[in-house]
Motif scaffolding. Structure first.
Motif, PDB file in Angstrom:
ATOM      1  N   THR A 162       0.780  -0.919  -0.020  1.00 52.01           N
ATOM      2  CA  THR A 162       0.080   0.063   0.014  1.00 52.01           C
ATOM      3  C   THR A 162       0.877   1.229  -0.126  1.00 52.01           C
ATOM      4  O   THR A 162       1.825   1.443   0.763  1.00 52.01           O
ATOM      5  CB  THR A 162      -0.870   0.147   1.221  1.00 52.01           C
ATOM      6  N   ASN A 163       0.376   2.170  -0.774  1.00 51.25           N
ATOM      7  CA  ASN A 163       1.229   3.448  -0.802  1.00 51.25           C
ATOM      8  C   ASN A 163       0.249   4.463  -0.275  1.00 51.25           C
ATOM      9  O   ASN A 163      -0.974   4.623  -0.583  1.00 51.25           O
ATOM     10  CB  ASN A 163       1.510   3.986  -2.208  1.00 51.25           C
ATOM     11  N   ALA A 164       0.665   5.579   0.816  1.00 51.09           N
ATOM     12  CA  ALA A 164      -0.211   6.418   1.220  1.00 51.09           C
ATOM     13  C   ALA A 164       0.568   7.871   1.132  1.00 51.09           C
ATOM     14  O   ALA A 164       1.756   8.000   1.583  1.00 51.09           O
ATOM     15  CB  ALA A 164      -0.673   6.174   2.691  1.00 51.09           C
ATOM     16  N   SER A 165      -0.113   8.786   0.392  1.00 55.02           N
ATOM     17  CA  SER A 165       0.682  10.261   0.430  1.00 55.02           C
ATOM     18  C   SER A 165       0.585  10.862   1.804  1.00 55.02           C
ATOM     19  O   SER A 165      -0.226  10.829   2.509  1.00 55.02           O
ATOM     20  CB  SER A 165      -0.007  11.021  -0.436  1.00 55.02           C
ATOM     21  N   LEU A 166       1.673  11.620   1.988  1.00 49.29           N
ATOM     22  CA  LEU A 166       1.638  12.358   3.315  1.00 49.29           C
ATOM     23  C   LEU A 166       1.119  13.719   2.933  1.00 49.29           C
ATOM     24  O   LEU A 166       0.893  14.232   1.813  1.00 49.29           O
ATOM     25  CB  LEU A 166       3.333  12.827   3.512  1.00 49.29           C
ATOM     26  N   PRO A 167       0.387  14.531   4.018  1.00 46.34           N
ATOM     27  CA  PRO A 167      -0.108  15.498   3.785  1.00 46.34           C
ATOM     28  C   PRO A 167       0.787  16.632   3.526  1.00 46.34           C
ATOM     29  O   PRO A 167       1.864  16.644   3.564  1.00 46.34           O
ATOM     30  CB  PRO A 167      -0.750  15.917   5.467  1.00 46.34           C
ATOM     31  N   LYS A 168       0.205  17.598   2.790  1.00 47.00           N
ATOM     32  CA  LYS A 168       1.103  18.663   1.966  1.00 47.00           C
ATOM     33  C   LYS A 168       1.736  19.444   3.091  1.00 47.00           C
ATOM     34  O   LYS A 168       0.884  19.853   4.047  1.00 47.00           O
ATOM     35  CB  LYS A 168       0.163  19.533   1.043  1.00 47.00           C
ATOM     36  N   GLY A 169       2.958  19.792   2.819  1.00 52.36           N
ATOM     37  CA  GLY A 169       3.769  20.609   3.821  1.00 52.36           C
ATOM     38  C   GLY A 169       4.501  19.970   4.849  1.00 52.36           C
ATOM     39  O   GLY A 169       5.503  20.368   5.549  1.00 52.36           O
ATOM     40  N   THR A 170       4.270  18.509   4.869  1.00 52.06           N
ATOM     41  CA  THR A 170       4.920  17.648   5.937  1.00 52.06           C
ATOM     42  C   THR A 170       6.460  17.379   5.499  1.00 52.06           C
ATOM     43  O   THR A 170       6.699  17.132   4.411  1.00 52.06           O
ATOM     44  CB  THR A 170       4.240  16.371   5.908  1.00 52.06           C
ATOM     45  N   LYS A 171       7.361  17.692   6.366  1.00 46.11           N
ATOM     46  CA  LYS A 171       8.836  17.262   6.143  1.00 46.11           C
ATOM     47  C   LYS A 171       9.134  16.089   6.339  1.00 46.11           C
ATOM     48  O   LYS A 171       8.580  15.400   7.235  1.00 46.11           O
ATOM     49  CB  LYS A 171       9.698  18.358   6.999  1.00 46.11           C
ATOM     50  N   ALA A 172      10.136  15.468   5.595  1.00 48.83           N
ATOM     51  CA  ALA A 172      10.547  13.908   5.699  1.00 48.83           C
ATOM     52  C   ALA A 172      11.010  13.678   7.048  1.00 48.83           C
ATOM     53  O   ALA A 172      10.919  12.596   7.663  1.00 48.83           O
ATOM     54  CB  ALA A 172      11.632  13.706   4.661  1.00 48.83           C
ATOM     55  N   GLU A 173      11.882  14.596   7.664  1.00 47.55           N
ATOM     56  CA  GLU A 173      12.409  14.360   9.084  1.00 47.55           C
ATOM     57  C   GLU A 173      11.542  14.284  10.001  1.00 47.55           C
ATOM     58  O   GLU A 173      11.911  13.965  11.315  1.00 47.55           O
ATOM     59  CB  GLU A 173      13.581  15.561   9.369  1.00 47.55           C
ATOM     60  N   GLU A 174      10.218  14.752   9.979  1.00 45.86           N
ATOM     61  CA  GLU A 174       9.230  14.897  10.974  1.00 45.86           C
ATOM     62  C   GLU A 174       8.345  13.779  10.876  1.00 45.86           C
ATOM     63  O   GLU A 174       7.447  13.734  11.963  1.00 45.86           O
ATOM     64  CB  GLU A 174       8.369  16.395  10.689  1.00 45.86           C
ATOM     65  N   VAL A 175       8.452  13.099  10.061  1.00 46.11           N
ATOM     66  CA  VAL A 175       7.293  11.942   9.850  1.00 46.11           C
ATOM     67  C   VAL A 175       8.027  10.787  10.944  1.00 46.11           C
ATOM     68  O   VAL A 175       8.954  10.417  10.949  1.00 46.11           O
ATOM     69  CB  VAL A 175       7.362  11.213   8.515  1.00 46.11           C
ATOM     70  N   THR A 176       6.778  10.492  11.907  1.00 46.25           N
ATOM     71  CA  THR A 176       6.993   9.351  12.761  1.00 46.25           C
ATOM     72  C   THR A 176       6.632   7.890  12.273  1.00 46.25           C
ATOM     73  O   THR A 176       5.783   7.909  11.527  1.00 46.25           O
ATOM     74  CB  THR A 176       6.490   9.522  14.223  1.00 46.25           C
ATOM     75  N   VAL A 177       7.090   6.947  12.704  1.00 48.10           N
ATOM     76  CA  VAL A 177       6.762   5.520  12.338  1.00 48.10           C
ATOM     77  C   VAL A 177       5.260   5.342  12.613  1.00 48.10           C
ATOM     78  O   VAL A 177       4.454   4.680  12.064  1.00 48.10           O
ATOM     79  CB  VAL A 177       7.526   4.613  13.142  1.00 48.10           C
ATOM     80  N   GLU A 178       4.902   6.019  13.789  1.00 47.67           N
ATOM     81  CA  GLU A 178       3.323   5.906  14.158  1.00 47.67           C
ATOM     82  C   GLU A 178       2.303   6.350  13.196  1.00 47.67           C
ATOM     83  O   GLU A 178       1.386   5.895  12.727  1.00 47.67           O
ATOM     84  CB  GLU A 178       3.011   6.431  15.517  1.00 47.67           C
ATOM     85  N   GLN A 179       2.917   7.830  12.543  1.00 46.72           N
ATOM     86  CA  GLN A 179       2.127   8.341  11.444  1.00 46.72           C
ATOM     87  C   GLN A 179       2.130   7.566  10.373  1.00 46.72           C
ATOM     88  O   GLN A 179       1.085   7.477   9.767  1.00 46.72           O
ATOM     89  CB  GLN A 179       2.673   9.720  11.408  1.00 46.72           C
ATOM     90  N   ALA A 180       3.159   7.126   9.798  1.00 51.28           N
ATOM     91  CA  ALA A 180       3.313   6.405   8.656  1.00 51.28           C
ATOM     92  C   ALA A 180       2.325   5.064   8.794  1.00 51.28           C
ATOM     93  O   ALA A 180       1.521   4.785   7.716  1.00 51.28           O
ATOM     94  CB  ALA A 180       4.691   6.024   8.528  1.00 51.28           C
ATOM     95  N   ARG A 181       2.390   4.324   9.779  1.00 54.36           N
ATOM     96  CA  ARG A 181       1.570   3.214  10.143  1.00 54.36           C
ATOM     97  C   ARG A 181      -0.108   3.676   9.923  1.00 54.36           C
ATOM     98  O   ARG A 181      -1.005   2.928   9.324  1.00 54.36           O
ATOM     99  CB  ARG A 181       1.760   2.347  11.250  1.00 54.36           C
ATOM    100  N   GLN A 182      -0.424   4.591  10.525  1.00 55.87           N
ATOM    101  CA  GLN A 182      -1.904   5.170  10.674  1.00 55.87           C
ATOM    102  C   GLN A 182      -2.343   5.669   9.093  1.00 55.87           C
ATOM    103  O   GLN A 182      -3.142   5.256   8.642  1.00 55.87           O
ATOM    104  CB  GLN A 182      -1.822   6.272  11.405  1.00 55.87           C
TER     105      GLN A 182
END
Length: 369
Positions: free
Chosen positions: A255-275
């Motif tokens: 599965t692929n899921a886009s990140l919200p616009k404006g999100t920075k790569a270094e700010e993404v957490t594993v919990e956010q990615a799983r959600q």
């Protein structure tokens, strides 16, 4: 959202749908509307000078001060223009009225102008019987460096380099929208950096055309992930954070899921990615438009005919003896099965075909539709 056809929407908006539409409100006002005024945006009035306005004309927005005019560059919205920028554009436009010189072959004046898509050279006047010839400046050229000799070279493009030794077809050098290139019949090759379409030789062009066509840069290549979230006992799948064509996204391989616009790569957490992946997976696979092709063209395109024919019946001819039976089957098929499978475009064009030719929309066009 695709819930209403565009013509239906405009028709209801303009003529009304059981309620008052736009048309009756305009009937008493149409003579009071000045098209020149409503298409003008006031920018400002320099000290001791006439007011500057930006108008939206037939060929795009332009700045105007009295009798002086200058096109706005591509990418600049009318309301983003400033007094200073407009004065600069108007000054360049005035300078463009003076020719660089006269072409020795045609005896026509050659100008350096600045248009909506940037600076260009022009041979001839707009008042001439023949359409003036234009040529854009090459990448890296500045308007200040253009003289008559350079302008005449630019006006030789597209430039015929000679004929291909095998096919006998012309090999031509162009200055295209995405850079200079050479072309022979349907084959095209971009010129490498440092090779000008004004100077490329037939031999160099033939060598380029003999090379296999390069794939689009980055097309189909797997990119290295920006970050990797290692699997755990609760989540056994590895998650990768990638930078794609449409922005950042996370993937677990399925599965692929886009990140919200404006999100920075270094700010993404594993919990956010799983959600994000869980929410995307819950939506199910994305719906893809059907691309059924028919004998007459794409399904839904104007004039396209399905293999069963416009009425849903068989297109292939059958022996005369079975003609009646085939006709009966065709009618039955066309009213049931064929009607359900009719493409959206065909139904819409059949429904709106006659109405689309009506004249009343000329009134809507006159007020800005």
């Amino acid at each position: 959202r695709g819930e209403s056809g565009q013509l239906d929407y405009l028709r209801r908006f303009y003529f009304g749908n059981g309620q008052s539409g736009l048309k009756p409100h305009l009937q008493s006002k149409v003579d009071e509307i000045d098209a020149r005024t409503v298409s003008s945006i006031a920018i400002g009035k320099p000290a001791g000078q006439e007011e500057i306005v930006v108008r939206v004309g037939r060929y795009g927005p332009f700045a105007q001060q009295g009798e002086r005019r200058a096109s706005l560059p591509e990418g600049m919205a009318p309301d983003e223009a400033t007094v200073e920028k407009c004065l600069e554009l108007l000054s360049h436009a005035e300078q463009a009225e003076e020719p660089l010189g006269v072409c020795p072959e045609t005896h026509k004046p050659v100008y350096l102008k600045v248009g909506r898509f940037g600076p260009y050279v022009q041979r001839g006047d707009a008042e001439d019987e023949e359409k003036p010839q234009n040529a854009s400046l090459l990448k890296g050229m500045s308007p200040e460096s253009i003289d008559l000799a350079t302008a005449l070279k630019l006006l030789t493009l597209p430039r015929n380099l000679g004929n291909h030794p095998q096919s006998g077809e012309a090999v031509v050098a162009y200055n295209g929208r995405f850079g200079p290139y050479v072309k022979c019949e349907a084959e095209t090759r971009s010129l490498p950096s440092g090779v000008s379409p004004l100077e490329v030789t037939l031999e160099e062009a033939l060598a380029l055309l003999a090379q296999p066509k390069a794939q689009r840069r980055g097309f189909g290549e797997k990119r290295a992930p920006l970050r990797v979230f290692e699997p755990t006992a609760e989540h056994p799948q590895q998650i990768e954070l990638l930078d794609g064509r449409y922005g950042l996204y996370v993937t677990d391989g399925t599965t692929n899921a886009s990140l919200p616009k404006g999100t920075k790569a270094e700010e993404v957490t594993v919990e956010q990615a799983r959600q994000l992946l869980a929410e995307r997976a819950a939506l199910g696979p994305s719906k893809k438009a059907s691309r059924r092709k028919s004998a007459g063209g794409r399904s839904g395109s104007p004039g396209a005919k399905s293999k069963k024919g416009a009425s849903g019946g068989g297109a292939a001819k059958k022996p005369a003896a079975k003609k009646k039976k085939a006709t009966k089957g065709t009618a039955k098929k066309g009213t049931k099965k064929g009607a359900k499978k009719a493409p959206k475009g065909a139904v819409r064009s059949a429904t709106l075909g006659d109405e689309a030719e009506e004249a009343p929309f000329s009134e809507a066009q006159s007020v800005g539709f």
